[in-house]
Design a protein around this motif. Structure first.
Motif, PDB file in Angstrom:
ATOM      1  N   PHE A 156     -27.126   2.346  -4.110  1.00 58.72           N
ATOM      2  CA  PHE A 156     -27.786   1.047  -4.007  1.00 58.72           C
ATOM      3  C   PHE A 156     -28.931   0.891  -4.997  1.00 58.72           C
ATOM      4  CE2 PHE A 156     -25.964  -1.531  -0.638  1.00 58.72           C
ATOM      5  CZ  PHE A 156     -25.002  -0.659  -0.166  1.00 58.72           C
ATOM      6  N   TYR A 199     -27.481  -7.038  -3.950  1.00 57.27           N
ATOM      7  CA  TYR A 199     -27.191  -6.914  -2.527  1.00 57.27           C
ATOM      8  C   TYR A 199     -28.014  -7.912  -1.713  1.00 57.27           C
ATOM      9  CZ  TYR A 199     -26.243  -5.207   2.084  1.00 57.27           C
ATOM     10  OH  TYR A 199     -25.844  -5.152   3.391  1.00 57.27           O
ATOM     11  N   LYS A 206     -26.760 -10.815   1.268  1.00 59.69           N
ATOM     12  CA  LYS A 206     -27.286 -11.012   2.619  1.00 59.69           C
ATOM     13  C   LYS A 206     -27.546 -12.488   2.922  1.00 59.69           C
ATOM     14  CE  LYS A 206     -28.185  -8.046   5.266  1.00 59.69           C
ATOM     15  NZ  LYS A 206     -27.337  -7.244   6.202  1.00 59.69           N
ATOM     16  N   ALA A 241     -31.164   3.232   7.130  1.00 61.80           N
ATOM     17  CA  ALA A 241     -30.427   2.529   6.072  1.00 61.80           C
ATOM     18  C   ALA A 241     -30.958   1.096   5.983  1.00 61.80           C
ATOM     19  CB  ALA A 241     -28.918   2.565   6.315  1.00 61.80           C
ATOM     20  N   ASP A 258     -34.483   4.677   4.004  1.00 66.80           N
ATOM     21  CA  ASP A 258     -33.279   4.499   3.184  1.00 66.80           C
ATOM     22  C   ASP A 258     -33.212   5.620   2.152  1.00 66.80           C
ATOM     23  OD1 ASP A 258     -31.252   1.927   2.836  1.00 66.80           O
ATOM     24  OD2 ASP A 258     -31.396   3.190   1.030  1.00 66.80           O
ATOM     25  N   ILE A 259     -31.998   5.957   1.758  1.00 67.56           N
ATOM     26  CA  ILE A 259     -31.775   7.017   0.763  1.00 67.56           C
ATOM     27  C   ILE A 259     -32.058   6.501  -0.653  1.00 67.56           C
ATOM     28  CG2 ILE A 259     -29.324   6.556   0.307  1.00 67.56           C
ATOM     29  CD1 ILE A 259     -28.823   9.584   0.520  1.00 67.56           C
ATOM     30  N   SER A 260     -32.045   5.175  -0.818  1.00 63.99           N
ATOM     31  CA  SER A 260     -32.159   4.578  -2.162  1.00 63.99           C
ATOM     32  C   SER A 260     -33.607   4.229  -2.492  1.00 63.99           C
ATOM     33  CB  SER A 260     -31.284   3.314  -2.221  1.00 63.99           C
ATOM     34  OG  SER A 260     -31.728   2.467  -3.253  1.00 63.99           O
ATOM     35  N   ASP A 292     -32.590  10.832   3.289  1.00 68.07           N
ATOM     36  CA  ASP A 292     -31.181  10.815   3.679  1.00 68.07           C
ATOM     37  C   ASP A 292     -31.149  10.983   5.201  1.00 68.07           C
ATOM     38  OD1 ASP A 292     -28.560  11.436   4.343  1.00 68.07           O
ATOM     39  OD2 ASP A 292     -28.249  12.717   2.597  1.00 68.07           O
ATOM     40  N   VAL A 293     -30.551  10.026   5.894  1.00 69.07           N
ATOM     41  CA  VAL A 293     -30.548  10.082   7.367  1.00 69.07           C
ATOM     42  C   VAL A 293     -29.904  11.380   7.869  1.00 69.07           C
ATOM     43  CG1 VAL A 293     -29.586   9.013   9.450  1.00 69.07           C
ATOM     44  CG2 VAL A 293     -30.665   7.592   7.714  1.00 69.07           C
ATOM     45  N   ALA A 311     -28.133  -0.976  10.350  1.00 70.01           N
ATOM     46  CA  ALA A 311     -27.142  -1.957   9.899  1.00 70.01           C
ATOM     47  C   ALA A 311     -26.420  -1.353   8.699  1.00 70.01           C
ATOM     48  CB  ALA A 311     -27.825  -3.276   9.530  1.00 70.01           C
ATOM     49  N   TYR A 312     -25.192  -0.928   8.918  1.00 69.60           N
ATOM     50  CA  TYR A 312     -24.334  -0.349   7.872  1.00 69.60           C
ATOM     51  C   TYR A 312     -24.862   0.989   7.362  1.00 69.60           C
ATOM     52  CZ  TYR A 312     -22.824  -5.117   8.294  1.00 69.60           C
ATOM     53  OH  TYR A 312     -22.413  -6.316   8.812  1.00 69.60           O
ATOM     54  N   TYR A 334     -21.119   5.076   5.758  1.00 65.25           N
ATOM     55  CA  TYR A 334     -21.255   5.891   4.538  1.00 65.25           C
ATOM     56  C   TYR A 334     -20.938   7.357   4.802  1.00 65.25           C
ATOM     57  CZ  TYR A 334     -22.901   1.688   2.546  1.00 65.25           C
ATOM     58  OH  TYR A 334     -22.931   0.392   2.126  1.00 65.25           O
TER      59      TYR A 334
HETATM   60  C1  SAM Z   1     -25.038  -2.132   3.040  1.00 67.61           C
HETATM   61  S1  SAM Z   1     -26.694  -1.593   2.832  1.00 67.61           S
HETATM   62  C2  SAM Z   1     -27.480  -2.199   4.297  1.00 67.61           C
HETATM   63  C3  SAM Z   1     -28.952  -2.413   4.131  1.00 67.61           C
HETATM   64  C4  SAM Z   1     -29.624  -3.087   5.350  1.00 67.61           C
HETATM   65  N1  SAM Z   1     -29.458  -2.326   6.563  1.00 67.61           N
HETATM   66  C5  SAM Z   1     -29.081  -4.473   5.525  1.00 67.61           C
HETATM   67  O1  SAM Z   1     -28.322  -4.728   6.466  1.00 67.61           O
HETATM   68  O2  SAM Z   1     -29.427  -5.322   4.697  1.00 67.61           O
HETATM   69  C6  SAM Z   1     -26.487   0.106   3.190  1.00 67.61           C
HETATM   70  C7  SAM Z   1     -27.732   0.951   2.951  1.00 67.61           C
HETATM   71  O3  SAM Z   1     -27.469   2.270   3.420  1.00 67.61           O
HETATM   72  C8  SAM Z   1     -28.191   3.166   2.606  1.00 67.61           C
HETATM   73  N2  SAM Z   1     -27.649   4.495   2.862  1.00 67.61           N
HETATM   74  C9  SAM Z   1     -26.394   4.931   2.637  1.00 67.61           C
HETATM   75  N3  SAM Z   1     -26.280   6.227   3.014  1.00 67.61           N
HETATM   76  C10 SAM Z   1     -27.493   6.597   3.513  1.00 67.61           C
HETATM   77  C11 SAM Z   1     -28.016   7.809   4.046  1.00 67.61           C
HETATM   78  N4  SAM Z   1     -27.252   8.899   4.149  1.00 67.61           N
HETATM   79  N5  SAM Z   1     -29.297   7.832   4.444  1.00 67.61           N
HETATM   80  C12 SAM Z   1     -30.079   6.733   4.326  1.00 67.61           C
HETATM   81  N6  SAM Z   1     -29.650   5.562   3.818  1.00 67.61           N
HETATM   82  C13 SAM Z   1     -28.362   5.493   3.419  1.00 67.61           C
HETATM   83  C14 SAM Z   1     -27.963   2.592   1.216  1.00 67.61           C
HETATM   84  O4  SAM Z   1     -28.872   3.092   0.272  1.00 67.61           O
HETATM   85  C15 SAM Z   1     -28.115   1.108   1.478  1.00 67.61           C
HETATM   86  O5  SAM Z   1     -29.432   0.658   1.279  1.00 67.61           O
END
Ligand code: SAM
Length: 245
Positions: A5, A12, A16, A45, A67-69, A93-94, A109-110, A114
């Protein structure tokens, strides 16, 4: 296609803004979250803080976004600097989440989509239960593993489609392709079955697990408009899950 991301943080944000986010995703998520007044909440995330800010505005006392990003967190912090709500944002990283704190509510949310394997999903779920108080809830919206590929094209009118790289078995990449005016944005998720999710939730220490379909906002009253959303509601591309520790 990406799962990074950092490269797509700004695009992104545009994805939304699609109407289904408000009328279905936001509505159902906050209906499930219920009263957040005075609660401590961690949004995993969190991306650029889209839902994190809504959670704080709903009266949560302490809100942390993870968030990881770094790119997504930079956007979230920039927003916090210009319009401070008192949210803490962390890059982690979660799967290896380590915060010396437990929360009343964990939201994501999402995130789970991953995880590419059952082991990675279990790492995420274990991190969630480690940071959740006993008897409290994890609420998430995620790719719906029961959405049949036969119905993937039917979301085109809502501004996106899904594309599977093979039969829907554990680990199969599933792209979300968002149509944003002249541009499109592709994000790769991974299929993991309902059974794989249920096993990970239970192994991580969740007691009660409930799957919920999206609901259409009560603000949509016009019959024609409600009918427009029927494909989404009958064959939901995303699903909501509520787990009690
Ligand atoms: C689709 S976006 C959703 C962002 C936010 N929750 C939303 O609904 O607008 C997915 C997010 O998950 C994060 N992500 C993916 N794998 C992750 C992990 N292992 N740990 C933390 N964040 C993660 C990505 O960096 C990204 O920002």
């Amino acid at each position: 296609m990406t799962t990074n991301f950092d490269e797509i943080a700004a695009e992104y944000k545009r994805a939304k803004q699609q109407p289904w986010r408000l009328h279905l995703e936001h509505f159902t998520l906050f209906k499930l979250l219920g009263d957040l007044q005075g609660k401590s909440v961690i949004d995993l995330a969190c991306g650029e803080g889209f839902y994190t800010r809504f959670i704080k505005r709903r009266g949560a006392a302490r809100v942390v976004g993870v968030d990881i990003s770094q790119g997504m967190i930079n956007l979230a912090r920039r927003e916090e600097e210009s319009n401070s709500l008192g949210i803490d944002y962390l890059v982690q990283d979660v799967k290896q989440l380590k915060i010396d704190e437990t929360f009343d509510v964990v939201v994501a949310a999402y995130l789970l989509n991953y995880a590419q394997t059952s082991d990675q999903l279990l790492e995420m779920c274990s991190a969630i239960t480690r940071h959740l108080k006993p008897g409290c809830r994890f609420v998430t919206v995620n790719n719906n593993p029961q959405h049949s590929v036969d119905y993937f094209p039917s979301t085109r009118k809502y501004g996106f489609i899904k594309r599977a790289h093979g039969p829907l078995i554990d680990g199969t990449p599933v792209d979300y392709i968002f149509f944003l005016g002249d541009e499109s944005l592709e994000i790769t998720n991974y299929h993991l079955s309902v059974e794989t999710h249920e096993s990970a939730f239970k192994a991580a220490g969740f007691q009660h697990i409930t799957w919920h379909k999206p609901e259409l906002s009560a603000d949509i009253v016009d019959d024609t408009e409600r009918h427009y959303w029927s494909d989404f509601l009958e064959h939901p591309p995303v699903v909501f899950i509520e787990c009690v520790k």
